[in-house]
Design an enzyme around this catalytic site. Structure first.
Site, PDB file in Angstrom:
ATOM      1  CE  LYS A 140      -4.204  -2.131   1.538  1.00  0.00           C
ATOM      2  NZ  LYS A 140      -3.802  -3.537   1.820  1.00  0.00           N
TER       3      LYS A 140
HETATM    4  C1  LIG Z   1      -4.463  -4.603   1.341  1.00  0.00           C
HETATM    5  C2  LIG Z   1      -3.723  -5.882   1.191  1.00  0.00           C
HETATM    6  C3  LIG Z   1      -4.174  -6.893   0.318  1.00  0.00           C
HETATM    7  C4  LIG Z   1      -5.449  -6.768  -0.464  1.00  0.00           C
HETATM    8  O1  LIG Z   1      -5.387  -5.775  -1.442  1.00  0.00           O
HETATM    9  P1  LIG Z   1      -6.730  -5.188  -2.099  1.00  0.00           P
HETATM   10  O2  LIG Z   1      -6.285  -4.083  -2.959  1.00  0.00           O
HETATM   11  O3  LIG Z   1      -7.568  -4.718  -0.939  1.00  0.00           O
HETATM   12  O4  LIG Z   1      -7.392  -6.302  -2.812  1.00  0.00           O
HETATM   13  C5  LIG Z   1      -3.385  -8.019   0.186  1.00  0.00           C
HETATM   14  N1  LIG Z   1      -2.250  -8.181   0.898  1.00  0.00           N
HETATM   15  C6  LIG Z   1      -1.806  -7.242   1.752  1.00  0.00           C
HETATM   16  C7  LIG Z   1      -0.555  -7.495   2.516  1.00  0.00           C
HETATM   17  C8  LIG Z   1      -2.513  -6.055   1.929  1.00  0.00           C
HETATM   18  O5  LIG Z   1      -2.064  -5.127   2.767  1.00  0.00           O
END
Ligand SMILES: *Cc1c(COP(=O)(O)O)cnc(C)c1O
Length: 496
Positions: free
Chosen positions: A111
């Site tokens: 993220k």
């Molecule tokens: C947020 C997250 C996901 C999922 O991603 P999305 O965009 O919500 O589908 C998967 N793995 C990790 C480690 C995350 O932080």
């Protein structure tokens, strides 16, 4: 480039879509058209590196931002001290599969790639819209990783405040500690007595609270979102699909123009949707393998065309995917149906009222042209971590392992596939205990920081400094609120 609400209400410029986060009718902003990336541009990405690739892709979507603004935003976001190894690192594990590590940023989850950039896009947007001169209040619901990445991105940014809600007992110890130790005068972190879906629904309610919006207005404030409902979160994620593909071509694994598959550990459907946008822009993709944990609502949806959230909520060892209502699916449905806003609105109403909807046979067929859905339970996830470590000397976190296993299942079911890039979304240290127990099932229960040490010893990997110091930082945020108290908590924080 204009952005339309998936429910048909509004059409706005990029800056407005980013500043607002969500459309007034409750829909999400979706780009009116998908701009093309030329084969020449695609080829240049591997040679020139990530930053020029990001500038190239973002320029196509964020019309209304000047080239100089985008350049400076991208360069500040992806500076070397935030991403010492770059935002995206491709590691080949086998002849026909690689992992794309997206967690080399400050909070050790993918993220960061979007959330280091979003504050720049958002503060620039403030100067281009009717929200000019107002202070931005970022609201975020988090399943663990968004919260910290958003805090890290927005802490200390002038003209912004950020309020993060996370599900109490629904995030990992490291995730919680990362958030509750966050410094900064403009940050607030609150635990919600509920799960992620409760927190996300609460935040959406706050966004749609007209009375509260009035109070904000009176106080020179406006809300925006750091969740992947915000277009400013999604657009930066498109970049690494192109970049990874360019690297695979450069490494001689695929020929330019040849299709690859992507396997994506999925929760709110933001990451995988960014891939779908890349496909729409000309990236040669065979198939998206949508990987879920025991919260398998997406796998069922892709296989049946029926979305049904009425099922038990499971707490798993991949907590960032413990989600039953995937917000960004709404954008996918909008595009798959040829922008049928009335149909999308109808399904979202059914989801709110009955907890389920069915997209019908025709739409299901279109969906299955691009997506395959699989789900992987905790046992198989840990087995996968152990196997890939034994076979390839590669240590993956619990979320990445779900996608790696989904990719293997897909190959078994379809009798093979092309080159696959598996998106790796978090550092294994972030989920140290379940990863350690995968490698050593006899390991006793221990606290997360002991597990981080243990994992480092067992794997030989070095513990990142920011992770090591986490155990010693003072907790600055320790308030928990009931779901019904979320609005009140926001008013308290903002003193309005
Ligand atoms: C947020 C997250 C996901 C999922 O991603 P999305 O965009 O919500 O589908 C998967 N793995 C990790 C480690 C995350 O932080």
């Amino acid at each position: 480039m204009l952005y339309q609400s998936t429910r048909g209400g509004e059409t706005v410029e990029a800056a407005q879509a980013i500043a607002q986060g969500i459309a007034a009718d409750g829909g999400l902003f979706a780009p009116e058209t998908l701009p093309a990336v030329t084969p020449g541009e695609m080829e240049s990405f591997a040679a020139k590196g990530y930053i020029p690739a990001a500038e190239c892709i973002l320029r196509k979507y964020l019309t209304g931002y000047t080239d100089a603004e985008l350049k400076s935003a991208v360069r500040s976001a992806y500076r070397e001290d935030a991403f010492p190894d770059g935002p995206a690192v491709l590691k080949e594990l086998t002849e026909d599969a690689a992992v794309l590590e997206l967690w080399h940023g400050p909070t050790f989850a993918f993220k960061d790639v979007a959330l280091q950039l979003l504050p720049h896009l958002l503060t620039l947007a403030g100067g281009k819209t009717s929200e000019q001169k107002k202070e931005i209040v970022i609201l975020a619901a988090t399943s663990g990783d968004t919260g910290k990445a958003a805090l890290e991105g927005f802490a200390g940014v002038p003209g912004t405040k950020i309020i993060v809600f996370y599900p109490q007992a629904g995030v990992s110890v490291v995730q919680e500690r990362q958030m509750t130790t966050q410094k900064g005068d403009n940050v607030a972190v609150l635990a919600v007595k509920g799960n992620f879906d409760d927190a996300q629904a609460g935040v959406k309610r706050i966004f749609n609270d007209r009375r509260l919006a009035g109070r904000l207005e009176e106080n020179g404030l406006f809300f925006s979102s750091a969740n992947s409902i915000n277009w400013g979160r999604l657009a930066p994620q498109i970049v690494y699909y192109f970049y990874a593909y360019a690297l695979a071509v450069k490494n001689g694994r695929v020929k330019a123009g040849e299709k690859v598959d992507f396997a994506v550990p999925t929760g709110n459907f933001g990451n995988i949707l960014a891939g779908f946008y890349a496909l729409g822009m000309g990236l040669p993709v065979g198939r998206f393998i949508c990987a879920s944990n025991a919260n398998n609502v997406l796998a069922d949806f892709i296989n049946t065309g029926r979305y049904d959230r009425k099922r038990a909520f499971h707490k798993t060892i991949s907590p960032s995917m413990d989600i039953l209502v995937s917000s960004n699916l709404e954008r996918l449905l909008y595009h798959l149906t040829g922008k049928d806003a009335p149909a999308v609105s109808g399904w979202m109403k059914l989801l709110a009222r009955d907890g389920c909807y069915d997209i019908g046979a025709e739409n299901k067929k279109t969906l299955q042209k691009y997506f395959s859905g699989y789900w992987v339970d905790d046992g198989a996830t840990q087995k996968t971590i152990a196997e890939t470590f034994a076979r390839h000397k590669y240590l993956m976190d619990t979320h990445t392992a779900v996608a790696w296993k989904a990719c293997a299942d897909h190959r078994r079911q379809t009798g093979g596939a092309g080159y696959t890039i598996v998106l790796s979304t978090a550092s294994p240290f972030k989920f140290a205990l379940p990863v350690l127990k995968a490698l050593n099932p006899d390991a006793p229960d221990m606290d997360a920081f002991a597990a981080i040490e243990g994992l480092s010893e067992l794997s030989g990997l070095k513990i990142p400094e920011a992770m090591r110091e986490l155990g010693h930082l003072p907790v600055l945020h320790d308030k928990a609120v009931a779901v019904e108290q979320m609005t009140g908590a926001v008013r308290d924080v903002l003193a309005i």
